[in-house]
Design a protein around this motif. Sequence first.
Motif, PDB file in Angstrom:
ATOM      1  N   GLU A 119       0.840  -1.208   0.000  1.00  0.00           N
ATOM      2  CA  GLU A 119       0.000   0.000   0.000  1.00  0.00           C
ATOM      3  C   GLU A 119       0.872   1.254   0.000  1.00  0.00           C
ATOM      4  OE1 GLU A 119      -3.099   0.263  -0.450  1.00  0.00           O
ATOM      5  OE2 GLU A 119      -3.833  -1.773  -0.152  1.00  0.00           O
ATOM      6  N   ASP A 120       1.948   1.250   0.846  1.00  0.00           N
ATOM      7  CA  ASP A 120       2.874   2.392   0.872  1.00  0.00           C
ATOM      8  C   ASP A 120       3.562   2.554  -0.484  1.00  0.00           C
ATOM      9  OD1 ASP A 120       2.290   2.957   3.484  1.00  0.00           O
ATOM     10  OD2 ASP A 120       3.978   1.813   4.299  1.00  0.00           O
ATOM     11  N   LEU A 121       4.010   1.444  -1.047  1.00  0.00           N
ATOM     12  CA  LEU A 121       4.704   1.494  -2.336  1.00  0.00           C
ATOM     13  C   LEU A 121       3.804   2.108  -3.403  1.00  0.00           C
ATOM     14  CD1 LEU A 121       7.039   0.635  -4.286  1.00  0.00           C
ATOM     15  CD2 LEU A 121       5.862  -1.557  -4.520  1.00  0.00           C
ATOM     16  N   LEU A 122       2.545   1.648  -3.467  1.00  0.00           N
ATOM     17  CA  LEU A 122       1.646   2.112  -4.531  1.00  0.00           C
ATOM     18  C   LEU A 122       1.109   3.519  -4.240  1.00  0.00           C
ATOM     19  CD1 LEU A 122      -0.143  -1.283  -5.135  1.00  0.00           C
ATOM     20  CD2 LEU A 122       1.485  -0.143  -6.647  1.00  0.00           C
ATOM     21  N   ARG A 123       1.202   3.961  -2.996  1.00  0.00           N
ATOM     22  CA  ARG A 123       0.835   5.345  -2.713  1.00  0.00           C
ATOM     23  C   ARG A 123       1.881   6.298  -3.290  1.00  0.00           C
ATOM     24  NH1 ARG A 123       0.731   5.021   2.301  1.00  0.00           N
ATOM     25  NH2 ARG A 123       2.570   6.216   2.970  1.00  0.00           N
ATOM     26  N   TYR A 124       3.146   5.901  -3.166  1.00  0.00           N
ATOM     27  CA  TYR A 124       4.222   6.724  -3.730  1.00  0.00           C
ATOM     28  C   TYR A 124       4.374   6.499  -5.236  1.00  0.00           C
ATOM     29  CZ  TYR A 124       5.821   7.629   1.059  1.00  0.00           C
ATOM     30  OH  TYR A 124       5.916   8.027   2.370  1.00  0.00           O
ATOM     31  N   TYR A 125       4.158   5.248  -5.669  1.00  0.00           N
ATOM     32  CA  TYR A 125       4.381   4.899  -7.082  1.00  0.00           C
ATOM     33  C   TYR A 125       3.173   4.111  -7.585  1.00  0.00           C
ATOM     34  CZ  TYR A 125       9.104   5.897  -5.453  1.00  0.00           C
ATOM     35  OH  TYR A 125      10.191   6.490  -4.892  1.00  0.00           O
ATOM     36  N   PRO A 126       2.083   4.821  -7.922  1.00  0.00           N
ATOM     37  CA  PRO A 126       0.843   4.129  -8.341  1.00  0.00           C
ATOM     38  C   PRO A 126       1.037   3.267  -9.588  1.00  0.00           C
ATOM     39  CG  PRO A 126       0.482   6.479  -7.947  1.00  0.00           C
ATOM     40  CD  PRO A 126       1.951   6.264  -7.959  1.00  0.00           C
ATOM     41  N   ASP A 127       2.057   3.525 -10.363  1.00  0.00           N
ATOM     42  CA  ASP A 127       2.260   2.801 -11.617  1.00  0.00           C
ATOM     43  C   ASP A 127       3.257   1.659 -11.488  1.00  0.00           C
ATOM     44  OD1 ASP A 127       0.606   4.755 -12.551  1.00  0.00           O
ATOM     45  OD2 ASP A 127       2.172   5.934 -13.528  1.00  0.00           O
ATOM     46  N   HIS A 128       3.558   1.249 -10.275  1.00  0.00           N
ATOM     47  CA  HIS A 128       4.543   0.178 -10.063  1.00  0.00           C
ATOM     48  C   HIS A 128       3.910  -1.155 -10.449  1.00  0.00           C
ATOM     49  CE1 HIS A 128       7.502  -2.432  -8.172  1.00  0.00           C
ATOM     50  NE2 HIS A 128       8.284  -1.371  -7.977  1.00  0.00           N
ATOM     51  N   THR A 129       4.192  -1.637 -11.644  1.00  0.00           N
ATOM     52  CA  THR A 129       3.536  -2.814 -12.216  1.00  0.00           C
ATOM     53  C   THR A 129       3.721  -4.058 -11.352  1.00  0.00           C
ATOM     54  OG1 THR A 129       3.885  -1.913 -14.424  1.00  0.00           O
ATOM     55  CG2 THR A 129       3.386  -4.260 -14.267  1.00  0.00           C
ATOM     56  N   LYS A 130       4.945  -4.350 -10.960  1.00  0.00           N
ATOM     57  CA  LYS A 130       5.205  -5.575 -10.203  1.00  0.00           C
ATOM     58  C   LYS A 130       4.585  -5.507  -8.812  1.00  0.00           C
ATOM     59  CE  LYS A 130       9.324  -6.787 -12.818  1.00  0.00           C
ATOM     60  NZ  LYS A 130       9.079  -5.786 -13.866  1.00  0.00           N
ATOM     61  N   GLY A 131       4.533  -4.284  -8.260  1.00  0.00           N
ATOM     62  CA  GLY A 131       3.837  -4.123  -6.991  1.00  0.00           C
ATOM     63  C   GLY A 131       2.355  -4.433  -7.135  1.00  0.00           C
ATOM     64  N   LEU A 132       1.753  -3.989  -8.239  1.00  0.00           N
ATOM     65  CA  LEU A 132       0.336  -4.282  -8.501  1.00  0.00           C
ATOM     66  C   LEU A 132       0.110  -5.775  -8.688  1.00  0.00           C
ATOM     67  CD1 LEU A 132      -0.389  -1.304 -10.919  1.00  0.00           C
ATOM     68  CD2 LEU A 132      -1.502  -1.658  -8.705  1.00  0.00           C
TER      69      LEU A 132
END
Length: 918
Positions: free
Chosen positions: A730-743
């Motif tokens: 959640e923290d990762l995608l808050r800073y980097y909403p376009d992080h494909t591997k995180g998604l």
Amino acid sequence: LLEKMGDVSLKEAALIVGVVAACYWNSLFCGFVFDDVSAILDNKDLHPTTPLKNLFQNDFWGTPMSEERSHKSYRPLTVLTFRLNYLFSELNAVSYHFLNLVFHVVVCIVFLKVCKLFLDNRSSIVACLLFAVHPIHTEAVTGVVGRAELLSSIFFLAAFLSYTKSKGPDNTIVWTPIAVTVFLVAVATLCKEQGITVVGICCVYEVFIAQGYTLPALLDTAVQILRGKGSIPFSMLQTLLKLIVLMFSTLLLVVVRVQVIQSQLPVFTRFDNPAAVSPSPARQLTFNYLLPVNAWLLLNPSELCCDWTMGTIPLVESLLDVRNVATLTFFCFLGSLMVFSLRYPGDSSKTVLMALCLIVLPFIPASNLFFPVGFVVAERVLYVPSMGFCILVAHGWKKLSNKSVLRKISWVCLAAVLFTHALKTLHRNWDWESEYTLFMSALKVNKNNAKLWNNVGHALENEKNFERALQFFIQATQVQPDDIGAHMNVGRTYKNLNKTKEAEESYMIAKSLMPQIIPGKKYAARVAPNHLNVYINLANLIRANESRLEEADQLYRQAISMRPDFKQAYISRGELLLKMNKPLKAKEAYLRALELDRTNADLWYNLAIVYIELKDPTEALKNFNRALELNPMHKLALFNSALLMQESGDARLRPEAKQRLLHYVKEEPQDSNGYFNLGMLAMDDKKDMEAEAWMKKAIRLQPNFRSALFNLALLYSQTGKELMALPVLEDLLRYYPDHTKGLILKGDILMNQKKDIVGAKKCFEKILQLDPNNVQGKHNLCVVYFEEKDLIKAEKCLVETLALAPHEEYIQRHLNIVRSKIASLGTMEQSSLPSDGTAATEAKKKSFQNLKEAKSEKAATQSTVDNKEHSKNKKATEKSSVDKETPKKSTKEIKDIEKKRVAALKRLEEIERILNGE
């Protein structure tokens, strides 16, 4: 030395200590200012890691004597005392100032012993007290670099005292004191060059004091001998023998000193000493006028200035200049004293003679009369000459106080002089508290010196006060319009204020003031080598524009053509060539720089970066190691060599990589990259708890650290802690909403652990919005459709996915399963898919493989550090893996990781159940 101080009583010594402490206690609160920066802060010879032999190969400022930019000031014993300070207190300025204060006390006590040779006890104490409190000494005592004067003076006086013991009974020669004198002269000279002048004082003492000759008597004897009417007296022969030994020893020291400077005088510019490059008669008139200026500073030290260069004292260009009267008066007074002291016998004339010797002979090296020096007036060089001045004053005071009419007045005047001088010294010490206070005090005395305006600007610049600094730099260009350095300072400050256009204009003005290239003529003989930095600074500025890289390269090559040994030009050009994707040419530039300086750790580091660009990690690691041999704490070499070892995949290198990263984080405790890469090493070594701790530390320092957030989440997911991974994602995608591997990872956890099909679907749909051709995201969305029991949509989705990756067998298998299920159900009923253990297993492996590949994400950044333009420094190219997530693994390692991380397969159990029709 203690023996020679034996005639000084404890009361007298205590009085001197008390007076010096009262005058200089506040010097302990001063920092490193002016020349202290180069001699202490920037001098690597002070560091314990620097070999001791370097002290005897480099000048006072740490520059090799062989280099043309060296000032040729050879003072290794003084630097050795700085090194001892550094050993005990590193860069704590208090210890340096305290040792200077101690040395000043020692000089005063030894000086008292010398005074007692020529004055009575009371007058000797007066002379010593006046010397102890004289304000002209603040530069030598409170300025740390003034230690050269202090140390040299101790051995200077000790050598003279030793020589006074060389006359035995019946005028015999005692050789031991002479040998000690020669040794002490050599030591004094290794502290500061003027130490050698004590030999001249010894010669004068021998002839006129020890032997009691007067100049008329010597002339009469010489005439008689030349006429053949007499022979040379035995006593005179003994005197000649002693003088020959002294002179021979001196000549030997001079030869050694010339060899040390390699027969080269230092290069100074007209800005350092305008009179030195002036035509006749301005040169001679100005240099002679400087003598009464120095004498006036001793007489009336009310207006003191730390820097007398440039336009401080205007040139005396005509015989009609009124200042020539001061010169004439000075020489008349000096001449009358010399005639009195040389012509007449008696104690008074001997005292005056020795006082004149102490004033004149030690001052000769700084007088500009025989060779140019890098200053106009320097208060610290008056430290030893002031001894003669104090003896003269004390002798004159004695004459006055012996007269009953003037006795009271003489005591009152003496008390007033000592008190006011002590107050002035105490007040003057505060000027040396910081560079800003020092140079501002100098500007109160002299506003015509552009260097002072520049130095105030530098002090403000160091405090990041660029707006105010710019005002002082601009004022410097107005005071001295042809000052290249001032225009360079203006340009640099505009650059710091992000005013690129104005910065370039200022650099161009500075460049226009540079002399034109003259083929075959040595450039450095015509201008200060540091002015060549205008080409470096201008090139560094314009190379930020990608369209002007060739123009920047031309500037670097122009600097090199002017001075082929300009090391910084090769370094900066190498950085530019790397940026221009010309690693082979960059390699040539760095190799050429290494020919000039093989002890520069930054150069070996930069060469390692070149080899990385050339895809030669073995050579790169060798050069990183060479840099670390020269500088074990080279932070960039520690960091990037550790990354190189880590990326090599060689498990044998991991312990050393870890040690280097631990050293790095010790040096840079606030850099999250160090902790992150320690975490990656721990993951490689299967030390999951250690990896988690390092990753968390990196994230605490940098909450938006993209790679640390992702890899921590991945670590949790691979160790059966998927629910702990979700808040990290959640923290990762808050800073980097376009992080494909995180998604992808988040969607997988939501679907298989949280059973949140809607949330997982949003993740996979977001991926396809970002990248419609993402096979992994598309396939996972197909699985979501299947779980939603929309087989038609799942079939269409898998067909589209197979078109994107026609060679992926697992997609074809899954498509066959879906189509088989649709066929078996007909159009009326949907039931479970037929079991296909092979397909399910393949799907499980392939899905995990795809997920694991998320860890291989890597992004390296390379940045170039510009030169610090106002100083002579060396910067390296930085290449740091700021966003590196992990190195790629070999097939064997992948299999080992899969076995170790079996728990991660639980996330796929739901998919397997569906595909097997459970």
